[in-house]
Design a protein around this motif. Structure first.
Motif, PDB file in Angstrom:
ATOM      1  N   UNK A   1     -41.263  81.129  63.598  1.00  0.00           N
ATOM      2  CA  UNK A   1     -40.899  80.376  62.405  1.00  0.00           C
ATOM      3  C   UNK A   1     -40.202  79.114  62.832  1.00  0.00           C
ATOM      4  N   UNK A   2     -40.569  78.027  62.248  1.00  0.00           N
ATOM      5  CA  UNK A   2     -39.963  76.766  62.647  1.00  0.00           C
ATOM      6  C   UNK A   2     -39.003  76.294  61.585  1.00  0.00           C
ATOM      7  N   UNK A   3     -37.896  75.778  62.021  1.00  0.00           N
ATOM      8  CA  UNK A   3     -37.024  75.059  61.101  1.00  0.00           C
ATOM      9  C   UNK A   3     -37.569  73.648  61.028  1.00  0.00           C
ATOM     10  N   UNK A   4     -37.844  73.188  59.807  1.00  0.00           N
ATOM     11  CA  UNK A   4     -38.406  71.859  59.673  1.00  0.00           C
ATOM     12  C   UNK A   4     -37.272  70.847  59.547  1.00  0.00           C
ATOM     13  N   UNK A   5     -37.046  70.058  60.564  1.00  0.00           N
ATOM     14  CA  UNK A   5     -35.946  69.092  60.424  1.00  0.00           C
ATOM     15  C   UNK A   5     -36.342  67.940  59.517  1.00  0.00           C
ATOM     16  N   UNK A   6     -35.399  67.447  58.801  1.00  0.00           N
ATOM     17  CA  UNK A   6     -35.634  66.261  57.980  1.00  0.00           C
ATOM     18  C   UNK A   6     -34.416  65.378  58.142  1.00  0.00           C
TER      19      UNK A   6
ATOM     20  N   UNK B   1     -33.557  62.403  55.865  1.00  0.00           N
ATOM     21  CA  UNK B   1     -32.871  62.692  54.609  1.00  0.00           C
ATOM     22  C   UNK B   1     -31.380  62.807  54.833  1.00  0.00           C
ATOM     23  N   UNK B   2     -31.033  63.562  55.878  1.00  0.00           N
ATOM     24  CA  UNK B   2     -29.620  63.851  56.111  1.00  0.00           C
ATOM     25  C   UNK B   2     -28.850  62.567  56.334  1.00  0.00           C
TER      26      UNK B   2
ATOM     27  N   UNK C   1     -29.605  59.589  55.456  1.00  0.00           N
ATOM     28  CA  UNK C   1     -29.539  58.758  54.251  1.00  0.00           C
ATOM     29  C   UNK C   1     -28.446  59.276  53.332  1.00  0.00           C
ATOM     30  N   UNK C   2     -28.488  60.608  53.150  1.00  0.00           N
ATOM     31  CA  UNK C   2     -27.516  61.208  52.234  1.00  0.00           C
ATOM     32  C   UNK C   2     -26.107  60.994  52.748  1.00  0.00           C
ATOM     33  N   UNK C   3     -25.952  61.231  54.065  1.00  0.00           N
ATOM     34  CA  UNK C   3     -24.616  61.107  54.652  1.00  0.00           C
ATOM     35  C   UNK C   3     -24.083  59.704  54.462  1.00  0.00           C
TER      36      UNK C   3
END
Lengths: 490, 287
Positions: free
Chosen positions: B6-11, B14-15, B17-19
C-alpha cells in the motif's frame, strides 16, 4: 442421566472437575443418545468481536468462573485476526478510542500486554470546536492533577481483537467455532439425560449444535441472538455515513511525539475527527451526509486530502461548495486558505498522504434494545446498543457491559446458582441499562445540537461550550465521566 | 501472511500551499484595542476603528447624510460602519455560495475608467446593459471613478465585497431604470436592502421623510412594494459579473435575474411637471 446431572450440577458439587473426566462422561453420553445436541456449554458466546472475546477472556481469568465450559462462535475466519500484522507505516482504517477504564480492564484480564503496543497511540489532549462559530473547548488534564495524563488510547480494532485472541489461546479452555455461521437458534428437547426445553440450542453451519446454559449475544447490530430472544431494538438511522481513512500528516503533532492531540470539529453536516496514531499517522472519522460520503470516496487522493484539510480550516459555506465539485478542491483550498484566518496550532497539521484503499464509509444509526437479558440470554456490545461515534464511546460501552456481565455470572456461580437464570442476570441489566441509555441520549442530542447551522441555537450553544471550557470542575467532571473513572451516576 | 502493498500518496504541494497560506494569513481578528494601539492595516487604506469610534461614525454620518444626501462619502462611511458584525459576512457568504460570485471574489474585478472603456460602451446597441449604463452615466454627469475606497471594514475580503457593491450600484440603476433623483435613489435603496441586506440601504429609507408628499405617497403605493417583492425573490445582484454582461439585452438580463421593470419614474415625473406647468399657464390665462 448421571453424566448429565454431574455436568449440570458441577458448579455446586465439584467446581474443578478435570477436563478429561467431564469429557469422558460426555463421550459416553453421546454414544448412547444420538438425539442430544453435540455439546452442552455453560456459556456460549456468539460473536468474536471485542466484546465477545473480552467476555470469554474475563470468564477464563476469573478464578470463580474459570471452570465453566465456554464456547465461542464466530462467522469469520479467526486465523486472519490471529495473524494480524501490518508494517508500521500502514494502519487499518477501523480504529477505536479506548478509555483508561477499558484499558485497565484489558490489563486486568491480561490482554493488554498482547496488543502490539507500538501500534497503540495514547493521547493527552483533545481540541473540540464548533465549525460555525469557532467556539472551542480543550480537554486536557490539568498539570499535576491526575497521575497519568492520558485521555484515551487509539487502537486499531484488529489489533485489539488479535491481542484478545492471543490471550484466549494462551489461557486455553475455550472451544472456538470459527468460520461457523449460526443457522438457527431454538430451544432444546427433553431427553433422559437432561431437560433442555428451556435451553437455547445454537445450530452451526458446520453441523454442530451447542446447548447453552447462558447464550450471550455479542454478534453486532443485527444480532440473531437478540432476534431469537424476541427483544426489540428501537432507534433511528441518522441519515449519515461515517467516512474513515488512514492519513499521513506533515509532522507528528503540535505537541510532539509524546504529547499527542485529538481534534474534532462540529460541522453542520456532522463532526469530523482526526485522531492520532503512532508516528506521523492519524485516522479520520468524518460523519457526513450519504451524498457527501460517496463523493469523498470517489475523489482522487489529492482532492480527498484537500477536502480533509478544508474540513478543519474553511467555513461551512466553502465546504458546502467544495462538496459540489467533482475535482479541483485542491485549487479551491489553496485560494480559500489565504482568506480564512486560522491559528495553525489549534487545528491538526495538514494531511499530506492517504493510505491507499483505506477510504471507506459505514452508515450511522442509533439503536437500543428494550432489555439486555432474557431467559438464558444476555446481550453485550453492539447487539445491545448502537451509538453515534461522536464521542468515541461505543466500544467502551461494550467493555463496560462485559465487566458487569462477568460480575453477574461470578456472583451466580459463587453462590451456587444457575447462571443462566434471569434472576441472576437482572443485576447486569440494572447496572448497565440506565448508564448506557444516558450516554446514547447525550451523544444523540449533541449530534442534533450541532447539526443546526443558523438561528438562535448557534450562539447559545457556543456560549454553553465556552462556559464549560471555563468552568474547571465541570469540565473535569465530563472528562472523568467520559473516561469511565468518574463517579458512578447511574 | 502476505500483506498487500500500500502506498501513501504524498501531496506535498497541497501541504506547502496550505501551510504557507495559514501562517501568512493575517490574524487581524476581533481583539479589542485602544485608539492609541491600533493593529496594522489589513489592506492599503484600511483604518481599524474601535467600537466607540465605529458607533460615532455610524451616528454622525447617518445624521449628516440625511440632511445632505449629496454627501456620498458620508453615505459610504455609514455603509461601512454598520456593515459589521453580521451583514457583510452574510453577503460574502452569499457570494461564496454561488459559482459566479466565487469567480468574482477570485478575480477581484474593479469598475473604473481604467477597466471599463466608456467610448466602447457608447458604441453598443441601445438595448444593451453597457449602453444603458453609459447613457445613465452621461445623463447624471458622473463617471465610474466617483466611488470612494472602502476604509473601515477590517476583513480584507469583506472590504472588497463592499467595494464591489458600491461600484455596481450604478449598474443597478441601469438595470432597473430608476433615475438618480431622491425618489429614485430611495426606491433603489429599498430594493438593495431587500436583496443584499446591507444596513445602510435600509437606513437610507429614512430619507422618505425628506420627500415631497406626492413623491412619498407614490413611494409607498408603488415603489416600495415593487422593491420588496423583487428584492426578495430575485437572484442576488451582487453575484452578477457585470463586465461579462455588458453586451446583453437589458430586458433579457432583467428576466434572468427575476426583476420586473418598475413604472418609469422619469416619465411619471415628466408628466407631472408638464401637468403642473399647464395648470399654472391656465391660472395665468384665467387671470
Amino acid at each position: 442421566m448421571a453424566a448429565g446431572r454431574a455436568l449440570l450440577g458441577r458448579a455446586r458439587a465439584t467446581p474443578f472437575v478435570c477436563r478429561s473426566c467431564s469429557q469422558s462422561f460426555q463421550i459416553r453420553a453421546r454414544r448412547m443418545y444420538s438425539t442430544r445436541p453435540n455439546d452442552i456449554y455453560d456459556v456460549v458466546c456468539v460473536g468474536g468481536g471485542p466484546a465477545g472475546l473480552s467476555l470469554l477472556t474475563a470468564l477464563r481469568v476469573n478464578p470463580v468462573t474459570t471452570g465453566l465450559r465456554v464456547a465461542l462462535v464466530e462467522a469469520q475466519d479467526l486465523s486472519k485476526t490471529r495473524s494480524f500484522s501490518l508494517p508500521p507505516t500502514q494502519f487499518s482504517n477501523r480504529c477505536s478510542s479506548l478509555t483508561p477504564a477499558s484499558a485497565h480492564f484489558l490489563d486486568e484480564i491480561g490482554a493488554w500486554s498482547h496488543l502490539q503496543r507500538g501500534r497503540v497511540q495514547e493521547y493527552q489532549e483533545m481540541q473540540v470546536w464548533d465549525g460555525v462559530t469557532g467556539a472551542r473547548i480543550e480537554f486536557d488534564w490539568p498539570p499535576g492533577s491526575a497521575s497519568s495524563k492520558t485521555i484515551a488510547y487509539m487502537t486499531e480494532n484488529l489489533n485489539l481483537t488479535s491481542g484478545l485472541l492471543k490471550r484466549l489461546d494462551e489461557l486455553g479452555g475455550v472451544d472456538v467455532f470459527d468460520n461457523s455461521r449460526v443457522q438457527g437458534i431454538e430451544f432444546g428437547e427433553e431427553s433422559e439425560d437432561a431437560d433442555l426445553r428451556e435451553w437455547p440450542v445454537v445450530k452451526l453451519s458446520g453441523g454442530q449444535s451447542l446447548a447453552a446454559r447462558l447464550l450471550v449475544g455479542a454478534d453486532g447490530a443485527n444480532s440473531p441472538v437478540r432476534a431469537f430472544a424476541g427483544i426489540e431494538s428501537r432507534g433511528w438511522d441518522y441519515d449519515r455515513h461515517g467516512v474513515v481513512a488512514t492519513l499521513e500528516l506533515e509532522g507528528d503533532g503540535w505537541g510532539g511525539e509524546y504529547s499527542k492531540i485529538a481534534y474534532q470539529r462540529f460541522l453542520p453536516t456532522g463532526p469530523v475527527a482526526m485522531l492520532p496514531l503512532p508516528g506521523n499517522y492519524a485516522t479520520l472519522v468524518w460523519s457526513t451526509t450519504p451524498v457527501n460520503a460517496s463523493l469523498l470516496k470517489k475523489l482522487e487522493p489529492r482532492d480527498f486530502l484537500a477536502m480533509v484539510n478544508a474540513a478543519f480550516r474553511l467555513s461551512p459555506v466553502d465546504l458546502a461548495y467544495m462538496h459540489t465539485q467533482d475535482q479541483g478542491q485542491d485549487d479551491e483550498l489553496a485560494w480559500r486558505a489565504q482568506h480564512t484566518p486560522v491559528d495553525p496550532e489549534t487545528i491538526p497539521q495538514a494531511a499530506v498522504g492517504v493510505q491507499e484503499g483505506s477510504v471507506a464509509s459505514f452508515p450511522l444509526k442509533m439503536r437500543h434494545a428494550d432489555t439486555y437479558i432474557s431467559d438464558r440470554v444476555a446481550l453485550v456490545g453492539d447487539a445491545a446498543h448502537t451509538v453515534h461515534p461522536i464521542a468515541g464511546q461505543g466500544l467502551n460501552q461494550g467493555q463496560g457491559d462485559v465487566q458487569s456481565l462477568v460480575r453477574a455470572i461470578e456472583y451466580a456461580v459463587s453462590h451456587g446458582q444457575d447462571l443462566g437464570a434471569q434472576m441472576w442476570l437482572e443485576q447486569y441489566n440494572s447496572e448497565r441499562y440506565a448508564a448506557n441509555h444516558v450516554l446514547i441520549g447525550v451523544c444523540d442530542k449533541l449530534h442534533k445540537l450541532y447539526s443546526v447551522e443558523s438561528g438562535p441555537l448557534v450562539p447559545l450553544r457556543s456560549v454553553g461550550l465556552k462556559a464549560v471550557n471555563a468552568l474547571g470542575p465541570l469540565k473535569s467532571f465530563f472528562m472523568e465521566q467520559a473516561s469511565g473513572t468518574g463517579i458512578k451516576m447511574f | 501472511m502476505e500483506v498487500a502493498s500500500s502506498r501513501i500518496r504524498p501531496a506535498t504541494r497541497t501541504a506547502s500551499k496550505v501551510c504557507a497560506a495559514c501562517t501568512s494569513s493575517s490574524t487581524s481578528s476581533s481583539r479589542p484595542f485602544s485608539a492609541l494601539n491600533r493593529p496594522p492595516p489589513s489592506y492599503p487604506g484600511h483604518v481599524p476603528l474601535t467600537r466607540v469610534e465605529r458607533a460615532g461614525l455610524a451616528v454622525g454620518s447617518g445624521v449628516m447624510s440625511l440632511l445632505n444626501p449629496y454627501r456620498h462619502d458620508l453615505i459610504a462611511a455609514l455603509g461601512e460602519a454598520t456593515a459589521t458584525p453580521y451583514f457583510i459576512y452574510r453577503l460574502r457568504d452569499a457570494m461564496l455560495s454561488d459559482p459566479t460570485g466565487r469567480r468574482i471574489l477570485r478575480l477581484r474585478p474593479r469598475i473604473s475608467s481604467n477597466t471599463l472603456s466608456v467610448e466602447k460602451l457608447r458604441q453598443l446597441p441601445a438595448n444593451t446593459v453597457g449602453r444603458a449604463y453609459v447613457d445613465w452615466l452621461d445623463r447624471e454627469g458622473v463617471s465610474p471613478d466617483t466611488r470612494s475606497q472602502v476604509r473601515y471594514i477590517d476583513d480584507e475580503e469583506c472590504a472588497y465585497v463592499m467595494q464591489r457593491y458600491r461600484e455596481c450600484h450604478d449598474f443597478y440603476h441601469a438595470v432597473t431604470g430608476l433615475p438618480i433623483v431622491r425618489e429614485g435613489e430611495v426606491a433603489l435603496k429599498a430594493f438593495e436592502f431587500a436583496n443584499t441586506l446591507i444596513p445602510m440601504t435600509g437606513l437610507s429609507m429614512l430619507a422618505v421623510a425628506t420627500l415631497k408628499p406626492s413623491e412619498r405617497s407614490r413611494f409607498w403605493s408603488t415603489y416600495f412594494p415593487w422593491a420588496v417583492r423583487n428584492g426578495v425573490r430575485s437572484r442576488e445582484v451582487i453575484n452578477v459579473f457585470w463586465e461579462e454582461e455588458l453586451e446583453r439585452d437589458v430586458g433579457e438580463l432583467r428576466a434572468e435575474l427575476g426583476i420586473e421593470r418598475p413604472p418609469d419614474l422619469r416619465e411619471i415625473r415628466q408628466r407631472e411637471r408638464e401637468e403642473r406647468k399647464r395648470q399654472k399657464e391656465m391660472q395665468n390665462q384665467g387671470r
